[in-house]
Design an enzyme around this catalytic site. Sequence first.
Site, PDB file in Angstrom:
ATOM      1  N   HIS A 342      18.618  58.089 102.221  1.00 58.23           N
ATOM      2  CA  HIS A 342      18.790  58.846 100.751  1.00 58.23           C
ATOM      3  C   HIS A 342      18.048  60.243 100.726  1.00 58.23           C
ATOM      4  CE1 HIS A 342      18.447  59.091  96.424  1.00 58.23           C
ATOM      5  NE2 HIS A 342      19.778  58.685  96.424  1.00 58.23           N
ATOM      6  N   CYS A 343      16.921  60.229 101.378  1.00 57.72           N
ATOM      7  CA  CYS A 343      16.392  61.637 101.443  1.00 57.72           C
ATOM      8  C   CYS A 343      17.160  62.466 102.020  1.00 57.72           C
ATOM      9  CB  CYS A 343      15.113  61.358 102.069  1.00 57.72           C
ATOM     10  SG  CYS A 343      13.932  60.182 101.530  1.00 57.72           S
ATOM     11  N   ILE A 344      17.898  62.270 103.042  1.00 58.41           N
ATOM     12  CA  ILE A 344      18.812  63.464 103.598  1.00 58.41           C
ATOM     13  C   ILE A 344      20.149  63.766 103.355  1.00 58.41           C
ATOM     14  CG2 ILE A 344      17.270  62.820 105.985  1.00 58.41           C
ATOM     15  CD1 ILE A 344      19.825  61.494 107.183  1.00 58.41           C
TER      16      ILE A 344
END
Length: 385
Positions: A342-344
Site C-alpha cells: 500500500h505504501c508504494i
Amino acid sequence: MPAEFEPHAGCWMLWPQKPETWRLGAKPAQKAFIKVAQAISKYEPVTVGVNEDQYANAVRMLPEEVRVVELASNDAWMRDTGATFVKNDETGEVRGVDWRFNAWGGLVDGLYFPWDLDEQVARKMCDMERLDRYVLEDFVLEGGSIHTDGDGTLITTEECLLSDGRNHNLSKEEIGEVLCSYLGADKVIWLKNGLYLDETNGHIDNMCCFVEPGKVLLAWTDNEKDPQYQICKENLEILENETDAKGRKLEIVKLPLPSPLTLTEEEAAGLDAPDEASERHEGERLPASYINFYISNGALIVPRFGDEKDAEAAEILQACFPDRTVTTIDSREILLGGGNIHCITQQQPLAGPRSEIEAAMAEKAAKEEAAKEQEKTSEEGEAHE
Ligand code: KQY
C-alpha cells in the site's frame, strides 16, 4: 476522496534505488516492485516514476505494459509523496491534493534529509495528467496516514497526525477540519496508535482500512505478551464505540498480524549507513501487516511474508472482497524498507460522474453474467450430446 475500492483510472508507483533504504543497491527491492507493478497492471494501467539515472534500467526491467516516466524522487513511497486524488461527484472531475511532505517528521524525527524531490512528486503527477490541484502550503500529510470510505468518513491515528514533526501548531480539531474540507468528508475516526515500532509514527495503512462503508478490517494479534496487543485492543474498543459519518455502527473484521518479524544480520549488512544514527541492526522488529494491501480494479494485491498467517489472512481478505481476485506477493524486500504494498502505490480514481460510472459498471457486470450463463448453457448442451 473516493474510497480505494471505487473504480480507478490507474495506479502510480516510484522506482526504488536509495541504498540507505533498499539493500544491495536496491536490486532485490526492484524485483519486488516489478512483481507488484506486474500484478496490478493486469487490472489497471500502472505508471512508474523513475529518477533520471535509473530510467534506462527501469525501462529495461519493467514489463512493457507498465508506463515508465522520468519523475525524480528521494525515495519510493508513492502513497506518501504522491498526490491524493479527489473527485467531484457531480461533474466527475478529478483533482489532486498536494500536501506538504517532510519525510515523516522533518527535523524532529524525519527519516531522511533532504526530501526536496519527494515534495514535487504530487505536482508533477497532476501536471502529467493535466489535473488541477489544491496546494496546502502549511499542512503536512502522507497518504498512508489516512483511509476513506468514500462516503463521508475518514480514519487515521493520533500517533501520526498529532506528532510533533508534522502539524504541531494545530489542534486535533483543526487537523480534522483540514482533512474534512480537502477530502470532502464529514467525520474523522481517530484511532490511538498504529503498528508497534512503525517508523512512520503509526500510519493507519498498517493498522485499519475500509472494506466498504460501515465495515473495517483491523490488524490483530491474540498474543497478550506482544506490545502490539494493547495497541490493537485499544483501537478495537474505539471502533466498537464509534459510528461513521452516516451514523452506522461499524462491522469490524480482525485480520491477523504475522508473527513478529525482524531484520537479519545479512539484511542489515546490505544497507548503506552514512552515519551511526542511520545504522540498522540485526533483530530490529519490522512493521509487518497484511492490512498494507492495495485494492485495484478487480483485485487485491496482498503482502506475503512466508509466515503461518499468510493463508488465513488471504482467506479473510477474499471473504471480505468476494468479487476481487486476491493475489499475494512475497513483499519482504519492501518491508525491509519500512513499508509495504500500500505504501508504494497510489490509486488515481476514474474520472466521470458517479452515476454514469455506476451505470457503466452495472452494464458490464450484466454482460459478464450473461456471457457466463451462455457458456454454461453451451457446456450443458455439449454434455447432453
Ligand atoms: O510505510 C511507509 N508509508 C513509508 C515508510 C518509509 C520508511 C523509510 N525508511
